[in-house]
Design an enzyme around this catalytic site. Structure first.
Site, short mmCIF file in Angstrom:
data_model
loop_
_atom_site.label_atom_id
_atom_site.label_comp_id
_atom_site.label_asym_id
_atom_site.label_seq_id
_atom_site.Cartn_x
_atom_site.Cartn_y
_atom_site.Cartn_z
N GLU A 49 50.56 39.55 44.78
CA GLU A 49 49.98 40.28 45.90
C GLU A 49 49.16 39.35 46.80
OE1 GLU A 49 47.45 43.60 44.89
OE2 GLU A 49 47.46 44.33 46.95
N GLU A 51 47.78 53.14 47.87
CA GLU A 51 46.56 52.63 47.23
C GLU A 51 45.35 53.02 48.07
OE1 GLU A 51 45.69 48.64 44.95
OE2 GLU A 51 45.65 48.25 47.09
C1 LER Z 1 42.97 44.27 46.03
O1 LER Z 1 42.25 44.36 47.20
C2 LER Z 1 44.12 45.18 46.06
O2 LER Z 1 44.69 45.47 47.07
C3 LER Z 1 44.56 45.76 44.80
O3 LER Z 1 45.91 45.98 44.81
C4 LER Z 1 44.02 45.03 43.60
O4 LER Z 1 44.90 44.87 42.58
MN MN Z 2 46.72 46.25 46.98
#
Ligand code: LER
Ligand code: MN
Length: 286
Positions: free
Chosen positions: A152, A246
Site C-alpha cells: 500500500e 476504508e
Molecule cells: C493507512 O493510512 C491506511 O490507509 C490503512 O490502510 C492502514 O493499513
Molecule cells: Mn488504506
C-alpha cells in the site's frame, strides 16, 4: 500472478469494530454482510490474537470472504538496519500470512514493507534494500499458500518508502515477484498524486488492491477526493480485484492503529448507514 483476482467489494473491519474479540469479530462480519459486501478486510495487527476457528465459523455463518491488512511498527520495521528487528518483522508478516491462509483469504495488503508512521528522515539505500529483501521473502512464503501481497502506497506522514503509485511500481520492479502487486488508496493519492488517474493507468494489471477512502476518511462524497476520475481510470484498465471501503472515526477505535492514523474526529457514528451508502457510492461508479 498466482491467481486471477475476482472483482469484489469489501469493508474494513474498523468500520464496525476496533478489536477482534468474539463480539468484535461478529460485529464486523455481520455488519459487512448486512451492508451487502463480499468480504471483510481484517486488520491483522496482532495475528496471534485471532481465533481462527471462530473467524471461520462467522465467515461461514454470514457467507462472507476475508482478506487482511496490517502495518508494521518500530519493533517490526523491516527497513531497519537492526537484524533482530527485521527478524521480528518477518515473524509477524509470516504469522499474518498463516492466519490469512487458515481463514481462506487470498490477499495480504497494507503497509507491510515498513513501519506505519512518520519517519524522522528519508530512507537510506540500506533501509530500502532491507525492505525489498523482506518483501521477496514474504512474497515467496505467501506464494506457497496461494496468497498475493499488495504493497500500500501511503502519504509522506505514514512512510518514507513509497508515497506515489509510480514510486510503488519502481519498488515492485525491484521486489520482482509475480504475486507482489501495487495497492492504491484514494485517501493517500489525494495527498500525494498529480491526479487520480496517472498511477492507475501506469499500473495496469500490476494494480492488485484498492482502498476507497475520502479526504477526511468519513462518508464518501462529502470530502474532496475526485472519485469519478479514479473509478474511470479503474474502468480503463478493467481492474479486477478487491475494492475495500476504508473509513475511520473516533466512534470505533483500535488504540494503536487509530492513534497512528491520527483519528481524532467523530466523522460518523452509524456504521451500517456509512457502509451501505459507501457500497452504493462505489457501485454507482464501477
Ligand atoms: C493507512 O493510512 C491506511 O490507509 C490503512 O490502510 C492502514 O493499513
Ligand atoms: Mn488504506
Amino acid at each position: 500472478m498466482t491467481s486471477t483476482k475476482p472483482l469484489e467489494f469489501g469493508g474494513h473491519a474498523l468500520v464496525w469494530s476496533g478489536d477482534w474479540t468474539p463480539e468484535g469479530a461478529r460485529k464486523a462480519i455481520s455488519g459487512a454482510a448486512r451492508a451487502g459486501y463480499d468480504y471483510i478486510e481484517i486488520a491483522l495487527l496482532d495475528p496471534w490474537k485471532v481465533d481462527i476457528d471462530l473467524t471461520k465459523d462467522l465467515l461461514q455463518e454470514f457467507n462472507l470472504r476475508a482478506h487482511a491488512s496490517l502495518g508494521l511498527s518500530a519493533s517490526t520495521d523491516v527497513t531497519s538496519t537492526d537484524s533482530s528487528i527485521i527478524a521480528k518483522g518477518d515473524e509477524l508478516l509470516h504469522k499474518a500470512t498463516d492466519v490469512l491462509a487458515a481463514i481462506g483469504g487470498k490477499e495480504l495488503c497494507g503497509v507491510i514493507y515498513c513501519a506505519l508512521g512518520k519517519y524522522p528522515g528519508p530512507a537510506s539505500k540500506k533501509n530500502r534494500n532491507n525492505s525489498i529483501a523482506a518483501m521477496q521473502r514474504l512474497a515467496d512464503y505467501a506464494a506457497d499458500k496461494d496468497i498475493n501481497i499488495n504493497l500500500e502506497v501511503v502519504n509522506r506522514y505514514e512512510t518514507n518508502i513509497i508515497n506515489t503509485g509510480l514510486e510503488g511500481l519502481d519498488f515492485l520492479d525491484e521486489v520482482n515477484r509475480p504475486n507482489a502487486y501495487l495497492h492504491l488508496d484514494t485517501y493517500h493519492m489525494n495527498i500525494e498524486e498529480d491526479n487520480m488517474e496517472k498511477s492507475v493507468l501506469e499500473a495496469k494489471d500490476r494494480l492488485g488492491y484498492v482502498h476507497i477512502g475520502e479526504s477526511h476518511r468519513g462518508y464518501l462524497g462529502t470530502g474532496n477526493v475526485d472519485f469519478d476520475s479514479f473509478f474511470k481510470a479503474l474502468k480503463r484498465i478493467s481492474f479486477q480485484g478487491p475494492i475495500t471501503f476504508e473509513s475511520f472515526s473516533s466512534e470505533v477505535v483500535d488504540k494503536n492503529l487509530s492513534n497512528t492514523l491520527c483519528v481524532w474526529r467523530n466523522l460518523w457514528d452509524d456504521s451500517d448507514d456509512l457502509a451501505k451508502k459507501a457500497l452504493q457510492f462505489m457501485k454507482q461508479r464501477y
